[in-house]
Design an enzyme around this catalytic site. Structure first.
Site, PDB file in Angstrom:
ATOM      1  N   VAL A 240     -11.066  -8.088 -30.010  1.00 45.90           N
ATOM      2  CA  VAL A 240     -12.177  -8.548 -30.855  1.00 45.90           C
ATOM      3  C   VAL A 240     -13.440  -8.855 -30.062  1.00 45.90           C
ATOM      4  CG1 VAL A 240     -10.781  -9.471 -32.735  1.00 45.90           C
ATOM      5  CG2 VAL A 240     -11.363 -10.949 -30.803  1.00 45.90           C
TER       6      VAL A 240
ATOM      7  N   ASP B 224     -24.247 -25.607 -22.326  1.00 43.54           N
ATOM      8  CA  ASP B 224     -24.544 -24.257 -22.796  1.00 43.54           C
ATOM      9  C   ASP B 224     -24.358 -24.180 -24.301  1.00 43.54           C
ATOM     10  OD1 ASP B 224     -25.306 -21.656 -22.651  1.00 43.54           O
ATOM     11  OD2 ASP B 224     -23.422 -20.894 -21.840  1.00 43.54           O
TER      12      ASP B 224
HETATM   13  P1  AMP Z   1     -16.006 -15.865 -24.852  1.00 42.68           P
HETATM   14  O1  AMP Z   1     -15.164 -15.514 -23.718  1.00 42.68           O
HETATM   15  O2  AMP Z   1     -15.802 -17.203 -25.393  1.00 42.68           O
HETATM   16  O3  AMP Z   1     -17.446 -15.615 -24.563  1.00 42.68           O
HETATM   17  O4  AMP Z   1     -15.581 -14.882 -26.050  1.00 42.68           O
HETATM   18  C1  AMP Z   1     -16.054 -13.575 -26.170  1.00 42.68           C
HETATM   19  C2  AMP Z   1     -16.066 -13.197 -27.616  1.00 42.68           C
HETATM   20  O5  AMP Z   1     -14.746 -13.175 -28.124  1.00 42.68           O
HETATM   21  C3  AMP Z   1     -16.842 -14.171 -28.493  1.00 42.68           C
HETATM   22  O6  AMP Z   1     -18.191 -13.897 -28.530  1.00 42.68           O
HETATM   23  C4  AMP Z   1     -16.176 -13.970 -29.845  1.00 42.68           C
HETATM   24  O7  AMP Z   1     -16.724 -12.875 -30.507  1.00 42.68           O
HETATM   25  C5  AMP Z   1     -14.741 -13.636 -29.457  1.00 42.68           C
HETATM   26  N1  AMP Z   1     -13.926 -14.824 -29.550  1.00 42.68           N
HETATM   27  C6  AMP Z   1     -13.728 -15.732 -28.589  1.00 42.68           C
HETATM   28  N2  AMP Z   1     -12.912 -16.691 -29.025  1.00 42.68           N
HETATM   29  C7  AMP Z   1     -12.597 -16.398 -30.291  1.00 42.68           C
HETATM   30  C8  AMP Z   1     -11.791 -17.025 -31.308  1.00 42.68           C
HETATM   31  N3  AMP Z   1     -11.184 -18.157 -31.074  1.00 42.68           N
HETATM   32  N4  AMP Z   1     -11.708 -16.429 -32.503  1.00 42.68           N
HETATM   33  C9  AMP Z   1     -12.353 -15.297 -32.742  1.00 42.68           C
HETATM   34  N5  AMP Z   1     -13.123 -14.655 -31.846  1.00 42.68           N
HETATM   35  C10 AMP Z   1     -13.258 -15.178 -30.640  1.00 42.68           C
END
Ligand code: AMP
Length: 981
Positions: free
Chosen positions: A625, A744
Site C-alpha cells: 500500500v 514532524d
Molecule cells: P510511512 O513509513 O509511515 O511513511 O508510511 C508510508 C506510507 O504507507 C504512508 O504514507 C501510508 O500511505 C502507508 N501507511 C503507513 N502506515 C499505514 C497504516 N497504518 N495504514 C494504512 N496505510 C499506511
C-alpha cells in the site's frame, strides 16, 4: 554407770539409724559441718563443766565429734556452747540444721531441774571473736524442743529417736557469725551441727549454661543470663530465675547446635563419620545420602562418590546422581520434508527426574563423516533443546536430502560429567516435496492496461523451480473467468487489462515434485483513464491549462511578496527578529512519561519492553500500500490465538539492512508502543525473531491525510473537517502530556481510517532526518521540514510542544485547503524569510474565521503566546457544539493584518485592470484563458465563483483557490491600499 557414760552410750547407739545425715541436697552449701571435723572442734564451753565434747563413730565407723550436757541433778543451769567463727561468704540467708537426742525428763528418776528444750543464739561480727565470749551479745534465734525424747526403755531397746531441727537466720550483713547453744537444764546430746546457705547450682538447660547463683535478696528472684554450650549459638537469649529456695525457675530462650553438631548429653557434639548435619538446630546428624560419604567428624555435607554429582540447586539430603544414559529405540516417520522423531526414555535416568532431550540436526552426504550442522531454516516443533517429551517434529527440511539426528538425554548434572556425549542417532532421507508458497509480490509498474509484477523465490523451493504460474482475474468476476500465465523468471507483465480495474492475482511455483501452494490473493489496480497521457480527453487539457494559470498567478504574487519582504526586513527593529525561548508546555503530573529508546544501552531491549513480539505465522500479507523509508508498507491480516482476525498495516525492513537501519526501523515501534490513545496509531507488535523484520500497526483504510483530502477535494462539511482536526489535536495533547515532541507533524504523517478518524503517526527516531521528503537541510546542518516547522526550531533547533503547535497550525491550514501545499511553490529560503518577517499563510477558501484565527494563534512568533493543545481541543469542541460559529468565513470577515499575502508589493495597487494584473504577473497563458470573459476589475474577478472558473476551463480546486486568495488580496489592496507594517 554414771550419767555421762550413760548419755555417751545413748549417742553412739543412735548412729545406727542416722545414715541420712551425710546426704543433703546439692543446692545447699555448707559453711560448717561438725561431722566433717576429724579432730576437736575447739568450741567454747561456758562454764567449762557444762557442754562436753565427746568423740564417737557414726554408723560407718567414721569418727565424729559431738557435744552433750545433762546436769539435771543441779539447779539453775545456764550452760553455753559457742561455735567457732563462721564466715558468711556471699550468703544472706543462713540455715542451721541441728540433730540431737533429748532425754524424757519423766524417765529420769529423782531429777531436780529437768528441761526438755535448749536455746539457739547467734552473734554477727566482722571478725573472729576468738576466746572472747559474752553471753549478752548473742541474739536468740529460737528455743529448740525435741519432737521425740527417749526413755530408759528406749535405751534398753537401743532405739533412740534423733531429732532434726532447721532454723533460718538472716538477712546477714556482717562478714561472719558465731552460733551458741544455751542449755538451761536439759539432758541433750548435739549429734551434729550443720550451717549452710542455699544456691541455684550450675545447670545446663536448653543447651545454655547457668552458673552457681546465690539468691541475693530474700524476697525476689534473681534473673540469670545463660551462655550457650560449645558449638552452639543463641536462637533466643537463654534466661532463668533463681529463687530464694535455690531453685531454677522459668527457663526462657534456647541455644541451637551449630551445623555439623548435634545435641548429645546436654552438649553439642560433632557428627560422627558417615553422618552430616547441614542446618543448625537441635536435630540429630543424618546418615549420608546414597552415593555420598564423609570420613570426617562434624561434617556439614557429604561428598559425592566418584562419577556422581550434585546439581547446584540439589539439597544436601538428596542422593548424588549422574548423567542419564542415551535415549533408546529412536524411530522416525518421514512426511515429505518433515519428520517426526520418537524415542524411549533412557535405561538409566542417573537417579534424577529432570531428564530433558536435545536434538542435533546434521545434513549428510554419501561418504564417511560427510555431515555438517543443518542451517537455520530447519524448524523443530516444539523446539530442539530442553524437550521434556520423547518426541519432536522437524519441518522445513530439504527434499531428497539425507539427515542424521542425534538425540541426547541430559539432566541437571550432565554439565559436570566428563564430556563424553551419550546419544542415540537416526539417519533419514526426506522425500520429494513441492515448493513453498510465494509470499512477497511487488508491483513494479502500473498503466491503464498493464501491470508489471515481480516476486521473490519461495523460501523453500525444495528443488529447481521449473516455472511460475500466474493466475489473475477481475475482482468483480469472482474467479468465474481467469487468465493463467507462466513465467520462467520472477517477474511478469500482465497486458490487455481494463483501465481503473482491480485484479486479484495468485502465483505458485512448480518443481519436478509438482506445484507448490498458491500465494495469498494480492489485489492490484490498473490506472484510471484520466491518468493516461495519451488520452484525448479534453477535460484533462483544461485541467492542465488551469493548473498552469494558477501556478503563474502564484508566481506573480510571490514575486511581489518577496520584494516587500526584502524592504521590510531592512526596516525592522532587531529585537523583533529575536526568537523567543522557553517551552510553553509543562508536563502534567500523574501522566505516563515517554521514554526515549536512545536511553537504552541495547535498543532491542527497548523494542521488547514496549512492543509485543508476534509470530510471523500469525501475519498474512495481502498487498503493498505504500513505500516507507526502510521498505514496503503492506496491508494484511493479523490473527492472534483466541483473538479475532484484524486488518493491519505491515511495515517491512528491506533485505540487506545494516544494524543501524534495523535499530532505527524498530525505534519507531519502541516509541509507538508507549502510546495508547484513539488518535495515535496503535502498534500491534513487531516481528524481530524471523525475517523480514516487521512492524505491525492498525490498518488505516484511507491512508495519509494529505492524499486523502486531495482525493476528496471540497467533499466534506466544515464540521467533518473540524472533527478530524479535533482528533489530531487530541492525539497531540496526549503526546505533549507524555513529554513527547513529534517534530514532524504534517498532514502527510496523519493517517485516516474508514470512519474518518485521524491518527498521528510516523514516530521513528530518524524520521525527521531521513524519512521525510519535505525535510531540508538548514544552515545549522539539521534536516527540517521547513514549511511545517516553527521559526525557533529552524533557527536553533528549539523543538518543543509549542513548536508542534505551530506545525498543528499548518496542518489546520492543510486540512481547510484540502491538501494544498503550504506556501505553494515558494522556496524554503523564502518561506523562512517571510515567516521570520511576520508574514503568515492566508486563510484557505471558505475557511471559518474562527479556524483561521486559531491558525494565526498557533503561528505566534513568541511560542509562549501559542495555545496549548489542550486549549486547541477545547476551542474545537466549542466550535463543534456551536456550528453557527463556523459560518463567518475568514475571507468575508475582517481580515487580520499579518497575512502572508497582505504584504504583497504595492505593484498590485497599481493594477487597475485584469489584463494589467495578469500582464504584470507574467501569466500570459492564464490571461488567454480569461480572455473570453469580460472581467473589468480585480474586484469582479475576486468574486468569481467556482462555477465561473469552470466556465473558463479552470477545473481543479487548488488553482481556483489560489486565484481567489490572490484576488481577494488584490481586492483589499485596491480598496484600502497596502496594509501598514
Ligand atoms: P510511512 O513509513 O509511515 O511513511 O508510511 C508510508 C506510507 O504507507 C504512508 O504514507 C501510508 O500511505 C502507508 N501507511 C503507513 N502506515 C499505514 C497504516 N497504518 N495504514 C494504512 N496505510 C499506511
Amino acid at each position: 554407770m554414771d550419767c555421762k557414760t550413760l548419755t555417751l552410750f545413748n549417742f553412739l547407739s543412735t548412729f545406727i539409724s542416722i545414715a541420712e545425715l551425710i546426704i543433703h541436697p546439692s543446692n545447699e552449701v555448707n559453711l560448717l559441718d561438725s561431722k566433717a571435723s576429724q579432730g576437736e572442734l575447739g568450741w567454747i564451753s561456758s562454764p567449762s563443766h557444762g557442754w562436753e565434747e565427746i568423740s564417737g563413730v557414726d554408723e560407718h565407723y567414721t569418727p565424729i565429734r559431738t557435744f552433750q550436757v545433762c546436769n539435771v541433778m543441779e539447779y539453775s543451769q545456764n550452760n553455753w556452747l559457742r561455735t567457732n567463727w563462721i564466715p558468711r561468704n556471699s550468703a544472706q540467708k543462713i540455715y542451721v540444721e541441728l540433730k540431737f537426742t533429748l532425754r524424757d525428763c519423766n524417765s529420769i528418776p529423782m531429777v531436780l531441774t529437768c528441761k526438755e528444750t535448749f536455746n539457739l543464739h547467734y552473734l554477727e561480727t566482722d571478725e573472729d571473736q576468738g576466746s572472747m565470749f559474752r553471753e549478752h551479745q548473742f541474739s536468740k534465734i529460737d528455743t529448740i524442743a525435741a519432737d521425740e525424747s527417749f526413755t530408759q526403755m528406749d535405751l534398753g531397746d537401743r532405739i533412740l529417736k534423733l531429732n532434726t531441727e532447721v532454723r533460718e537466720v538472716g538477712p546477714m550483713t556482717k562478714k561472719g557469725f558465731h552460733l551458741a547453744f544455751q542449755d538451761v537444764g536439759a539432758c541433750v546430746a548435739l549429734v551434729s551441727v550443720r550451717v549452710y546457705f542455699k544456691k541455684c547450682p550450675f545447670t545446663v538447660r536448653n543447651l545454655a549454661m547457668f552458673p552457681d547463683t546465690v539468691p541475693t535478696d530474700s524476697q525476689s528472684l534473681v534473673e540469670v543470663r545463660g551462655s550457650c554450650v560449645n558449638h552452639s549459638r543463641e536462637e533466643d537469649p537463654p534466661k532463668m530465675y533463681c529463687s530464694t529456695e535455690g531453685e531454677w525457675l522459668v527457663p526462657i530462650g534456647k541455644c541451637l547446635c551449630n551445623i555439623g553438631y548435634e545435641e548429645r548429653g546436654f552438649a553439642c557434639q560433632a557428627c560422627r563419620p558417615g553422618f552430616y548435619k547441614a542446618s543448625s538446630g537441635n536435630v540429630e546428624c543424618s546418615k549420608c545420602p546414597p552415593h555420598s560419604y564423609t570420613h570426617l567428624e562434624g561434617a556439614v555435607h557429604c561428598d559425592c562418590e566418584k562419577n556422581y554429582f550434585r546439581a547446584e540447586e540439589d539439597p544436601v539430603s538428596m542422593a548424588c546422581s549422574r548423567p542419564p544414559s542415551a535415549p533408546r529405540n529412536v524411530i522416525s516417520a518421514i512426511n515429505e520434508t518433515s519428520v517426526i522423531l520418537d524415542w524411549s526414555w533412557p535405561a538409566d535416568s542417573g537417579g534424577r527426574k529432570d531428564v530433558t532431550f536435545n536434538v542435533v540436526c546434521k545434513r549428510c552426504w554419501p561418504g564417511p563423516r560427510q555431515c555438517e550442522p543443518c542451517l537455520g531454516a530447519v524448524r523443530f516443533l516444539p523446539r530442539a533443546t530442553g524437550l521434556t517429551n520423547t518426541t519432536v517434529t522437524v519441518v522445513d527440511l530439504l527434499a531428497h536430502t539425507n539427515y542424521t539426528f542425534e538425540i541426547e538425554a541430559q539432566n541437571r548434572v550432565s554439565s559436570q560429567a566428563p564430556t563424553v556425549r551419550q546419544y542415540a542417532a537416526v539417519t533419514i532421507t526426506t522425500n520429494q516435496a513441492a515448493p513453498s508458497a510465494v509470499t512477497v509480490i511487488r508491483k513494479d509498474r502500473t498503466s491503464r492496461n498493464s501491470i508489471s509484477l515481480s516476486w521473490m523465490e519461495p523460501e523453500r523451493p525444495n528443488g529447481i523451480i521449473l516455472d511460475y504460474e500466474v493466475k489473475y482475474y477481475e475482482k468483480q468476476e469472482q474467479e468465474t473467468s481467469y487468465t493463467i500465465l507462466r513465467s520462467k523468471g520472477t517477474n511478469v507483465t500482465l497486458n490487455g487489462l481494463k483501465p481503473d480495474t482491480t485484479y486479484l492475482l495468485q502465483i505458485r511455483a512448480r518443481t519436478a515434485a509438482g506445484y507448490g501452494s498458491s500465494s495469498h490473493k494480492f489485489d492490484f489496480e490498473t490506472s484510471p483513464d484520466s491518468f493516461s497521457i495519451s488520452s484525448e480527453n479534453s477535460q484533462v487539457v483544461l485541467i492542465a491549462v488551469s493548473s498552469a494559470v494558477a501556478i503563474i498567478l502564484l508566481t506573480v504574487v510571490l514575486y511581489i511578496v518577496i520584494s516587500r519582504f526584502c524592504r521590510y526586513s531592512k526596516s525592522k527593529h532587531p529585537d523583533e527578529k529575536r526568537l523567543p525561548f522557553g517551552n510553553g508546555h509543562l508536563r502534567l503530573p500523574g501522566i505516563k512519561t515517554y521514554v526515549d529508546p536512545h536511553t537504552y544501552e541495547d535498543p532491542s531491549q527497548a523494542v521488547h519492553e514496549f512492543a509485543k513480539e508476534l509470530e510471523a505465522s500469525c501475519i498474512a500479507i495481502d498487498k503493498v500500500v505504500g513505500a516507507g523509508e526502510f521498505g514496503e508498507v503492506c496491508s494484511g491480516r493479523l490473527k492472534l490465538p483466541s483473538k479475532k482476525e484484524i486488518c493491519v498495516a505491515i511495515k517491512t525492513l528491506k533485505a540487506g539492512y545494516t544494524e543501524k537501519q534495523r535499530r532505527d526501523f524498530l525505534s519507531e515501534a519502541s516509541i509507538m508502543g508507549q502510546f495508547d490513545h484513539p488518535n495515535i496509531i496503535r502498534l500491534e507488535g513487531v516481528v524481530t525473531r524471523s525475517k523480514p523484520v516487521m512492524i505491525v500497526t492498525e490498518y488505516m483504510e484511507n491512508g495519509s491525510l494529505d492524499g486523502f483530502l486531495r482525493k476528496h477535494d471540497a467533499q466534506f462539511t466544515v464540521i467533518q473537517l473540524v472533527g478530524m482536526l479535533r482528533g489530531i489535536a487530541s492525539g497531540m495533547k496526549y503526546l505533549s502530556d507524555m513529554g513527547y515532541v513529534h517534530r514532524d507533524l504534517a498532514a502527510r504523517n496523519i493517517l485516516v481510517n474508514s470512519n474518518l478518524v485521524c491518527k498521528v503517526s510516523d514516530f521513528g527516531l530518524s524520521r525527521v532526518l531521513e524519512d521525510d521528503p519535505e525535510a531540508a537541510y538548514t544552515t545549522r546542518g539539521g534536516k527540517i521540514p521547513i514549511r511545517w516547522t516553527a521559526p525557533e526550531a529552524i533557527a536553533y533547533r528549539k523543538f518543543t510542544s509549542a513548536s508542534d503547535v505551530w506545525s498543528y497550525g499548518i496542518v489546520l491550514w492543510e486540512v481547510m485547503s484540502y491538501g494544498e501545499r503550504p506556501y505553494w511553490e515558494m522556496s524554503n529560503q523564502d518561506v523562512i524569510k517571510a515567516v521570520d518577517e511576520g508574514y503568515r499563510l492566508p486563510p484557505p477558501m471558505e475557511c471559518p474565521a474562527t479556524l483561521y484565527q486559531l491558525m494565526l494563534d498557533c503561528w505566534q512568533k513568541d511560542r509562549n503566546n501559542r495555545p496549548k493543545f489542550e486549549q486547541i481541543v477545547s476551542i474545537l469542541d466549542k466550535l463543534i457544539r456551536n456550528p453557527s460559529s463556523l459560518k463567518i468565513t475568514a475571507s468575508t470577515a475582517s481580515r487580520p493584518v499579518n497575512l502572508l499575502l497582505d504584504r504583497t508589493s504595492t505593484d498590485i495597487t497599481s493594477c487597475h485592470t485584469m489584463g494589467d494584473w495578469l500582464e504584470s504577473a507574467r501569466t500570459l497563458p492564464c490571461k488567454d484563458a480569461f480572455s473570453g470573459v469580460s472581467y473589468s476589475s480585480c474586484n469582479t474577478l475576486a468574486k468569481t465563483s467556482a462555477e465561473d472558473f469552470k466556465k473558463v476551463g479552470v477545473m481543479i480546486a487548488g488553482p481556483q483557490k489560489k486565484i481567489v486568495s490572490s484576488l481577494t488580496t488584490l481586492e483589499m489592496h485596491s480598496k484600502n491600499g497596502p496594509v501598514p507594517v
